[in-house]
Motif scaffolding. Structure first.
Motif, PDB file in Angstrom:
ATOM      1  N   HIS A   1      -0.230   1.139 -10.717  1.00  0.00           N
ATOM      2  CA  HIS A   1      -0.523   1.291 -10.019  1.00  0.00           C
ATOM      3  C   HIS A   1      -0.681   2.589  -8.590  1.00  0.00           C
ATOM      4  O   HIS A   1      -0.726   3.226  -7.861  1.00  0.00           O
ATOM      5  CB  HIS A   1       0.127   0.397  -7.945  1.00  0.00           C
TER       6      HIS A   1
ATOM      7  N   GLY B   1       0.806  -1.320   0.037  1.00  0.00           N
ATOM      8  CA  GLY B   1       0.257   0.324  -0.392  1.00  0.00           C
ATOM      9  C   GLY B   1       0.797   1.441  -0.418  1.00  0.00           C
ATOM     10  O   GLY B   1       0.234   2.321   0.130  1.00  0.00           O
TER      11      GLY B   1
ATOM     12  N   HIS C   1       1.985   4.297  -1.348  1.00  0.00           N
ATOM     13  CA  HIS C   1       1.727   5.471  -2.320  1.00  0.00           C
ATOM     14  C   HIS C   1       3.268   6.033  -2.929  1.00  0.00           C
ATOM     15  O   HIS C   1       4.219   5.895  -3.261  1.00  0.00           O
ATOM     16  CB  HIS C   1       1.139   7.050  -1.486  1.00  0.00           C
TER      17      HIS C   1
END
Length: 227
Positions: A129, A94, A96
Protein backbone atom coordinates in the motif's frame (compact mmCIF):
# COMPACT_ATOMS: atom_id res chain seq x y z
CA UNK A 1 -23.55 3.06 32.48
CA UNK A 2 -24.42 5.64 29.85
CA UNK A 3 -24.80 4.91 26.17
CA UNK A 4 -21.28 6.15 25.38
CA UNK A 5 -19.82 3.78 27.95
CA UNK A 6 -21.88 0.98 26.43
CA UNK A 7 -20.50 1.81 22.98
CA UNK A 8 -16.85 1.76 24.00
CA UNK A 9 -17.34 -1.42 26.01
CA UNK A 10 -19.10 -3.10 23.08
CA UNK A 11 -16.26 -2.07 20.78
CA UNK A 12 -13.71 -3.39 23.25
CA UNK A 13 -15.64 -6.68 23.47
CA UNK A 14 -16.06 -6.98 19.71
CA UNK A 15 -19.87 -6.90 19.89
CA UNK A 16 -20.62 -5.59 16.40
CA UNK A 17 -24.39 -5.93 16.78
CA UNK A 18 -24.49 -3.80 19.91
CA UNK A 19 -22.13 -1.24 18.38
CA UNK A 20 -24.42 -0.94 15.34
CA UNK A 21 -27.51 -0.55 17.54
CA UNK A 22 -25.95 2.14 19.72
CA UNK A 23 -24.72 4.07 16.73
CA UNK A 24 -28.21 3.86 15.29
CA UNK A 25 -29.52 5.38 18.50
CA UNK A 26 -27.30 8.40 18.03
CA UNK A 27 -24.20 7.78 20.14
CA UNK A 28 -21.30 9.87 18.81
CA UNK A 29 -19.01 7.56 16.90
CA UNK A 30 -15.80 9.35 17.92
CA UNK A 31 -16.84 10.50 21.38
CA UNK A 32 -14.21 9.55 23.98
CA UNK A 33 -15.11 7.68 27.14
CA UNK A 34 -14.09 8.70 30.67
CA UNK A 35 -10.56 7.46 30.00
CA UNK A 36 -10.24 9.35 26.74
CA UNK A 37 -10.51 6.28 24.50
CA UNK A 38 -12.87 6.08 21.55
CA UNK A 39 -14.72 3.03 20.28
CA UNK A 40 -12.37 2.80 17.27
CA UNK A 41 -9.28 3.07 19.46
CA UNK A 42 -10.46 0.18 21.63
CA UNK A 43 -11.63 -2.00 18.74
CA UNK A 44 -8.25 -1.58 17.05
CA UNK A 45 -6.38 -2.44 20.21
CA UNK A 46 -8.34 -5.69 20.58
CA UNK A 47 -8.10 -6.60 16.91
CA UNK A 48 -11.84 -6.53 16.13
CA UNK A 49 -11.66 -5.88 12.39
CA UNK A 50 -15.42 -6.18 11.83
CA UNK A 51 -16.10 -3.52 14.45
CA UNK A 52 -13.36 -1.31 13.01
CA UNK A 53 -14.97 -1.46 9.56
CA UNK A 54 -18.38 -0.75 11.07
CA UNK A 55 -17.14 2.30 12.95
CA UNK A 56 -15.30 3.69 9.94
CA UNK A 57 -18.43 3.23 7.81
CA UNK A 58 -20.32 5.19 10.46
CA UNK A 59 -17.90 8.10 10.16
CA UNK A 60 -15.13 7.36 12.66
CA UNK A 61 -11.89 9.12 11.80
CA UNK A 62 -9.43 6.32 10.90
CA UNK A 63 -6.46 8.64 11.52
CA UNK A 64 -7.54 9.89 14.93
CA UNK A 65 -5.23 9.96 17.91
CA UNK A 66 -5.19 6.66 19.75
CA UNK A 67 -3.46 4.87 22.57
CA UNK A 68 -3.51 5.24 26.32
CA UNK A 69 -1.85 8.64 26.16
CA UNK A 70 -3.15 9.73 22.74
CA UNK A 71 0.38 9.23 21.47
CA UNK A 72 -0.36 6.90 18.61
CA UNK A 73 -2.79 6.24 15.76
CA UNK A 74 -5.07 3.31 14.88
CA UNK A 75 -2.70 2.07 12.17
CA UNK A 76 0.32 2.18 14.47
CA UNK A 77 -1.55 0.30 17.19
CA UNK A 78 -2.74 -2.36 14.78
CA UNK A 79 0.72 -2.76 13.26
CA UNK A 80 2.41 -3.06 16.64
CA UNK A 81 -0.11 -5.61 17.94
CA UNK A 82 0.02 -7.75 14.80
CA UNK A 83 -3.65 -7.29 13.89
CA UNK A 84 -3.40 -7.94 10.15
CA UNK A 85 -7.14 -7.76 9.41
CA UNK A 86 -7.40 -4.42 11.22
CA UNK A 87 -4.42 -3.03 9.31
CA UNK A 88 -6.14 -4.08 6.08
CA UNK A 89 -9.39 -2.38 7.13
CA UNK A 90 -7.58 0.86 7.91
CA UNK A 91 -5.61 0.79 4.67
CA UNK A 92 -8.82 0.13 2.75
CA UNK A 93 -10.16 3.29 4.38
CA UNK A 94 -7.28 5.26 2.87
CA UNK A 95 -5.09 5.74 5.93
CA UNK A 96 -1.63 6.99 5.00
CA UNK A 97 1.38 4.83 5.82
CA UNK A 98 4.02 7.42 6.68
CA UNK A 99 5.23 8.57 10.09
CA UNK A 100 2.25 9.64 12.15
CA UNK A 101 0.86 10.50 15.55
CA UNK A 102 2.27 12.71 18.26
CA UNK A 103 5.40 10.55 18.49
CA UNK A 104 5.92 10.28 14.71
CA UNK A 105 5.76 6.51 14.79
CA UNK A 106 6.30 4.70 11.48
CA UNK A 107 3.82 1.80 11.10
CA UNK A 108 6.32 -0.14 8.99
CA UNK A 109 8.97 0.05 11.70
CA UNK A 110 6.47 -1.10 14.33
CA UNK A 111 5.31 -4.00 12.16
CA UNK A 112 8.89 -5.03 11.46
CA UNK A 113 10.15 -4.98 15.03
CA UNK A 114 7.40 -5.80 17.53
CA UNK A 115 7.05 -9.38 18.67
CA UNK A 116 9.80 -11.97 18.45
CA UNK A 117 10.04 -11.91 14.66
CA UNK A 118 8.03 -8.86 13.68
CA UNK A 119 4.80 -9.24 11.71
CA UNK A 120 5.76 -10.34 8.18
CA UNK A 121 2.23 -10.25 6.72
CA UNK A 122 1.69 -6.70 7.92
CA UNK A 123 5.07 -5.60 6.57
CA UNK A 124 4.12 -6.94 3.14
CA UNK A 125 0.66 -5.37 3.37
CA UNK A 126 2.06 -1.94 4.23
CA UNK A 127 4.61 -2.13 1.43
CA UNK A 128 1.90 -3.12 -1.03
CA UNK A 129 0.00 0.00 0.00
CA UNK A 130 2.90 2.31 -0.65
CA UNK A 131 4.81 2.42 2.63
CA UNK A 132 8.36 3.67 2.17
CA UNK A 133 10.72 0.79 2.94
CA UNK A 134 13.37 3.35 3.90
CA UNK A 135 11.17 5.42 6.21
CA UNK A 136 13.15 6.75 9.17
CA UNK A 137 12.01 6.56 12.77
CA UNK A 138 14.40 7.85 15.41
CA UNK A 139 17.28 7.93 12.93
CA UNK A 140 16.88 4.29 11.84
CA UNK A 141 15.13 2.59 8.93
CA UNK A 142 13.02 -0.57 9.35
CA UNK A 143 16.05 -2.61 8.27
CA UNK A 144 18.30 -0.83 10.76
CA UNK A 145 15.84 -1.56 13.56
CA UNK A 146 15.45 -5.21 12.55
CA UNK A 147 19.24 -5.54 12.62
CA UNK A 148 19.37 -3.84 16.01
CA UNK A 149 16.90 -6.34 17.49
CA UNK A 150 18.56 -9.33 15.85
CA UNK A 151 15.51 -10.32 13.81
CA UNK A 152 17.10 -12.59 11.21
CA UNK A 153 13.96 -13.46 9.26
CA UNK A 154 12.74 -9.86 9.14
CA UNK A 155 16.13 -8.63 7.95
CA UNK A 156 15.99 -11.13 5.10
CA UNK A 157 12.39 -10.21 4.27
CA UNK A 158 13.20 -6.51 4.08
CA UNK A 159 16.26 -7.17 1.94
CA UNK A 160 14.16 -9.35 -0.37
CA UNK A 161 11.63 -6.52 -0.66
CA UNK A 162 14.30 -4.06 -1.76
CA UNK A 163 15.64 -2.51 1.44
CA UNK A 164 19.19 -1.27 1.08
CA UNK A 165 21.67 -1.00 3.89
CA UNK A 166 24.53 1.33 4.64
CA UNK A 167 27.88 1.07 6.34
CA UNK A 168 26.03 2.11 9.51
CA UNK A 169 23.74 -0.93 9.22
CA UNK A 170 26.62 -3.38 9.00
CA UNK A 171 28.54 -1.61 11.75
CA UNK A 172 25.48 -1.87 13.99
CA UNK A 173 25.24 -5.60 13.36
CA UNK A 174 28.90 -6.04 14.23
CA UNK A 175 28.59 -3.96 17.41
CA UNK A 176 25.54 -5.94 18.52
CA UNK A 177 27.50 -9.15 18.01
CA UNK A 178 30.16 -7.89 20.38
CA UNK A 179 27.72 -6.57 22.97
CA UNK A 180 25.53 -9.69 22.99
CA UNK A 181 27.70 -12.81 22.74
CA UNK A 182 24.72 -14.96 23.69
CA UNK A 183 23.13 -13.90 20.40
CA UNK A 184 26.29 -14.09 18.33
CA UNK A 185 24.96 -16.74 15.94
CA UNK A 186 21.93 -14.76 14.83
CA UNK A 187 23.90 -11.55 14.39
CA UNK A 188 26.46 -13.41 12.29
CA UNK A 189 23.59 -14.66 10.12
CA UNK A 190 22.42 -11.07 9.75
CA UNK A 191 25.90 -9.94 8.74
CA UNK A 192 26.04 -12.71 6.16
CA UNK A 193 22.67 -11.61 4.75
CA UNK A 194 23.76 -7.98 4.54
CA UNK A 195 27.01 -8.85 2.80
CA UNK A 196 25.24 -11.21 0.40
CA UNK A 197 22.81 -8.41 -0.51
CA UNK A 198 25.64 -5.94 -1.16
CA UNK A 199 29.23 -7.19 -0.86
CA UNK A 200 30.47 -3.71 -1.78
CA UNK A 201 29.58 -2.57 1.74
CA UNK A 202 32.86 -4.13 2.88
CA UNK A 203 34.80 -1.54 0.91
CA UNK A 204 33.91 1.15 3.45
CA UNK A 205 36.96 1.90 5.65
CA UNK A 206 34.89 2.04 8.83
CA UNK A 207 33.76 -1.57 8.46
CA UNK A 208 36.72 -3.15 6.66
CA UNK A 209 38.09 -4.43 9.96
CA UNK A 210 34.74 -6.04 10.81
CA UNK A 211 34.56 -7.63 7.36
CA UNK A 212 38.09 -8.95 7.73
CA UNK A 213 37.02 -10.57 10.98
CA UNK A 214 34.03 -12.14 9.28
CA UNK A 215 36.29 -13.64 6.61
CA UNK A 216 38.89 -14.75 9.15
CA UNK A 217 41.67 -12.45 7.90
CA UNK A 218 41.67 -9.95 10.70
CA UNK A 219 42.60 -9.88 14.35
CA UNK A 220 40.69 -11.79 16.97
CA UNK A 221 37.64 -9.80 18.11
CA UNK A 222 37.98 -8.06 21.47
CA UNK A 223 36.48 -9.64 24.56
CA UNK A 224 32.73 -9.87 24.30
CA UNK A 225 30.67 -7.82 26.71
CA UNK A 226 26.97 -7.17 27.15
CA UNK A 227 25.79 -3.59 26.62
Amino acid sequence: MGMLGQLTRAADDGDANLVARLLGEGVGVDAPDSEGRTALDLAVRRGHADVVRLLIAAGADPEQRAGEYQESTPLCLAAAHGHTAVVRALLDAGVHTGAQGRMNYAPLVLAATTGDDGHPEIVDLLLEHGADIHVVMKDRTPLDWAVWFGQVLMVQQLLDRGATHTVKTLTTARERTERHPESRQKYERIIDALLAADPATCTGPTVRHACDQESGTGATPPGMRRG
